[in-house]
Design a protein around this motif. Structure first.
Motif, mmCIF file in Angstrom:
data_model
loop_
_atom_site.group_PDB
_atom_site.id
_atom_site.type_symbol
_atom_site.label_atom_id
_atom_site.label_comp_id
_atom_site.label_asym_id
_atom_site.label_seq_id
_atom_site.Cartn_x
_atom_site.Cartn_y
_atom_site.Cartn_z
ATOM 1 N N LEU A 1 0.255 -1.292 0.212
ATOM 2 C CA LEU A 1 -0.186 -0.431 -0.205
ATOM 3 C C LEU A 1 0.594 1.794 -0.319
ATOM 4 C CD1 LEU A 1 -2.306 -1.146 2.351
ATOM 5 C CD2 LEU A 1 -2.657 -1.346 -0.091
ATOM 6 N N ILE A 2 2.253 1.025 -0.040
ATOM 7 C CA ILE A 2 2.814 1.940 0.570
ATOM 8 C C ILE A 2 4.490 1.775 0.184
ATOM 9 C CG2 ILE A 2 2.067 3.914 2.312
ATOM 10 C CD1 ILE A 2 5.168 2.604 4.150
ATOM 11 N N GLU A 3 5.057 3.015 -0.248
ATOM 12 C CA GLU A 3 6.510 3.108 -0.863
ATOM 13 C C GLU A 3 7.023 3.788 -0.344
ATOM 14 O OE1 GLU A 3 7.527 2.847 -4.470
ATOM 15 O OE2 GLU A 3 6.056 4.424 -5.133
ATOM 16 N N ARG A 4 8.637 3.583 0.668
ATOM 17 C CA ARG A 4 9.014 4.560 1.123
ATOM 18 C C ARG A 4 10.481 5.420 0.290
ATOM 19 N NH1 ARG A 4 10.120 1.820 7.343
ATOM 20 N NH2 ARG A 4 8.957 0.358 5.748
ATOM 21 N N VAL A 5 10.653 6.229 -0.414
ATOM 22 C CA VAL A 5 10.958 6.652 -1.623
ATOM 23 C C VAL A 5 12.165 8.102 -0.731
ATOM 24 C CG1 VAL A 5 10.026 5.915 -3.899
ATOM 25 C CG2 VAL A 5 10.055 8.127 -2.730
ATOM 26 N N ARG A 6 13.770 7.670 -1.377
ATOM 27 C CA ARG A 6 14.543 8.632 -1.388
ATOM 28 C C ARG A 6 13.972 10.441 -1.638
ATOM 29 N NH1 ARG A 6 17.545 8.404 2.079
ATOM 30 N NH2 ARG A 6 18.292 5.746 2.498
ATOM 31 N N SER A 7 14.092 11.112 -1.248
ATOM 32 C CA SER A 7 13.430 12.758 -1.178
ATOM 33 C C SER A 7 14.419 13.654 -2.294
ATOM 34 C CB SER A 7 13.539 13.148 -0.008
ATOM 35 O OG SER A 7 13.863 15.176 -0.415
ATOM 36 N N SER A 8 13.673 13.725 -3.076
ATOM 37 C CA SER A 8 14.174 14.394 -4.804
ATOM 38 C C SER A 8 14.714 15.598 -4.233
ATOM 39 C CB SER A 8 13.009 14.529 -6.006
ATOM 40 O OG SER A 8 12.297 14.979 -5.293
ATOM 41 N N VAL A 9 14.471 16.202 -3.302
ATOM 42 C CA VAL A 9 14.915 17.586 -2.264
ATOM 43 C C VAL A 9 16.437 17.276 -1.735
ATOM 44 C CG1 VAL A 9 14.604 19.333 -0.992
ATOM 45 C CG2 VAL A 9 12.245 18.481 -3.032
ATOM 46 N N ASP A 10 16.463 16.420 -0.725
ATOM 47 C CA ASP A 10 17.002 15.919 -0.037
ATOM 48 C C ASP A 10 17.940 14.545 0.162
ATOM 49 O OD1 ASP A 10 18.816 15.937 2.538
ATOM 50 O OD2 ASP A 10 17.784 16.851 3.811
ATOM 51 N N ARG A 11 18.247 14.077 -0.536
ATOM 52 C CA ARG A 11 18.663 12.584 -0.503
ATOM 53 C C ARG A 11 19.018 12.122 0.487
ATOM 54 N NH1 ARG A 11 17.201 10.328 -4.637
ATOM 55 N NH2 ARG A 11 18.954 9.097 -4.821
ATOM 56 N N ARG A 12 18.710 12.400 1.623
ATOM 57 C CA ARG A 12 19.422 12.133 3.192
ATOM 58 C C ARG A 12 17.522 11.712 3.598
ATOM 59 N NH1 ARG A 12 21.929 16.765 5.532
ATOM 60 N NH2 ARG A 12 20.866 17.618 4.802
ATOM 61 N N SER A 13 16.938 11.861 3.175
ATOM 62 C CA SER A 13 15.152 11.769 3.868
ATOM 63 C C SER A 13 14.664 11.101 3.135
ATOM 64 C CB SER A 13 14.995 13.241 3.960
ATOM 65 O OG SER A 13 14.171 13.841 3.126
ATOM 66 N N GLN A 14 13.783 10.569 3.601
ATOM 67 C CA GLN A 14 12.872 9.774 2.526
ATOM 68 C C GLN A 14 11.244 10.184 2.596
ATOM 69 O OE1 GLN A 14 12.226 6.220 5.031
ATOM 70 N NE2 GLN A 14 13.702 4.716 3.498
ATOM 71 N N GLN A 15 10.942 10.085 1.473
ATOM 72 C CA GLN A 15 9.416 9.914 1.398
ATOM 73 C C GLN A 15 8.855 8.567 1.876
ATOM 74 O OE1 GLN A 15 8.759 13.547 2.033
ATOM 75 N NE2 GLN A 15 7.563 14.357 0.667
ATOM 76 N N VAL A 16 7.363 8.903 2.101
ATOM 77 C CA VAL A 16 6.593 8.284 2.523
ATOM 78 C C VAL A 16 5.837 8.304 1.556
ATOM 79 C CG1 VAL A 16 5.014 6.460 3.552
ATOM 80 C CG2 VAL A 16 7.044 7.358 4.307
ATOM 81 N N LEU A 17 5.240 7.247 0.995
ATOM 82 C CA LEU A 17 4.462 7.395 -0.445
ATOM 83 C C LEU A 17 2.794 6.410 -0.908
ATOM 84 C CD1 LEU A 17 6.432 8.755 -3.398
ATOM 85 C CD2 LEU A 17 5.356 10.674 -2.269
ATOM 86 N N LEU A 18 1.554 6.424 -0.898
ATOM 87 C CA LEU A 18 1.326 5.664 -1.550
ATOM 88 C C LEU A 18 1.073 4.617 -2.509
ATOM 89 C CD1 LEU A 18 -2.352 7.298 -0.569
ATOM 90 C CD2 LEU A 18 -1.017 5.955 0.507
ATOM 91 N N THR A 19 1.056 4.057 -3.315
ATOM 92 C CA THR A 19 1.584 3.042 -4.185
ATOM 93 C C THR A 19 0.309 3.244 -5.453
ATOM 94 O OG1 THR A 19 -0.021 1.044 -3.025
ATOM 95 C CG2 THR A 19 3.137 1.276 -3.718
ATOM 96 N N GLU A 20 0.071 2.255 -6.189
ATOM 97 C CA GLU A 20 -1.246 2.446 -7.199
ATOM 98 C C GLU A 20 -2.415 1.602 -6.353
ATOM 99 O OE1 GLU A 20 -2.330 4.384 -9.543
ATOM 100 O OE2 GLU A 20 -0.678 4.722 -10.345
#
Length: 161
Positions: free
Chosen positions: A90-109
């Protein structure tokens, strides 16, 4: 000496009548039952998972630190929650495009699809509660609960959540 032969059928709650936490806990029983009927059992979700999915839908992705603050969860609890939702796809954790040190939590399809369905279904759950409150009472309750909840920001941080 009290008469132990006579059984009381009604518990006297007077000792708790001024304890706000007790009243909130009693109200939570009703709201939890509605949640389980409308969301929990049909979708296999816990309240915090439901909340997280709708937050991610509304915000198009958040950093774990933002989620901890919004959900009032310590980081280790959030990690377990995110792991569970990621295992369900249901979610994925991806590296932030703004700050590569942090993650973003996003919903998958599938997460987006489920969140949209939950958002459509949540008002039905709320409709069940509307029968016991007028529109004004509901607005007042929301305002008062927000006021009590915001008090948590003034408390010293704790390891427990």
């Amino acid at each position: 000496m009290p008469d132990t032969k006579q059984k009381k059928t009604i518990v006297e709650p007077r000792a708790m009548e001024t304890v706000i936490g007790y009243r909130i806990a009693r109200a939570k029983v009703a709201t939890q039952a509605l949640f389980q009927r409308h969301i929990g059992k049909p979708y296999g979700l816990r309240p915090v998972e439901f909340t997280l999915l709708l937050m991610l839908q509304a915000n198009k992705g958040l950093a774990p630190k933002q989620l901890c603050k919004a959900l009032t969860l310590p980081a280790p609890h959030l990690t377990i929650l995110l792991d569970r939702l990621q295992e369900r796809g249901l979610i994925e954790r991806v590296r932030s495009s703004v700050d590569r040190r942090s993650q973003q939590v996003l919903l998958t399809e599938p997460g987006l699809t489920l969140a949209a369905e939950l958002a459509r279904h949540a008002p039905h759950m709320e409709d069940d509660l509307r029968g016991c409150l007028t529109t004004g009472e509901r607005a007042m309750l929301i305002e008062l609960l927000d006021k009590v909840a915001s008090y948590a920001d003034k408390l010293p941080e704790s390891d427990e959540a």
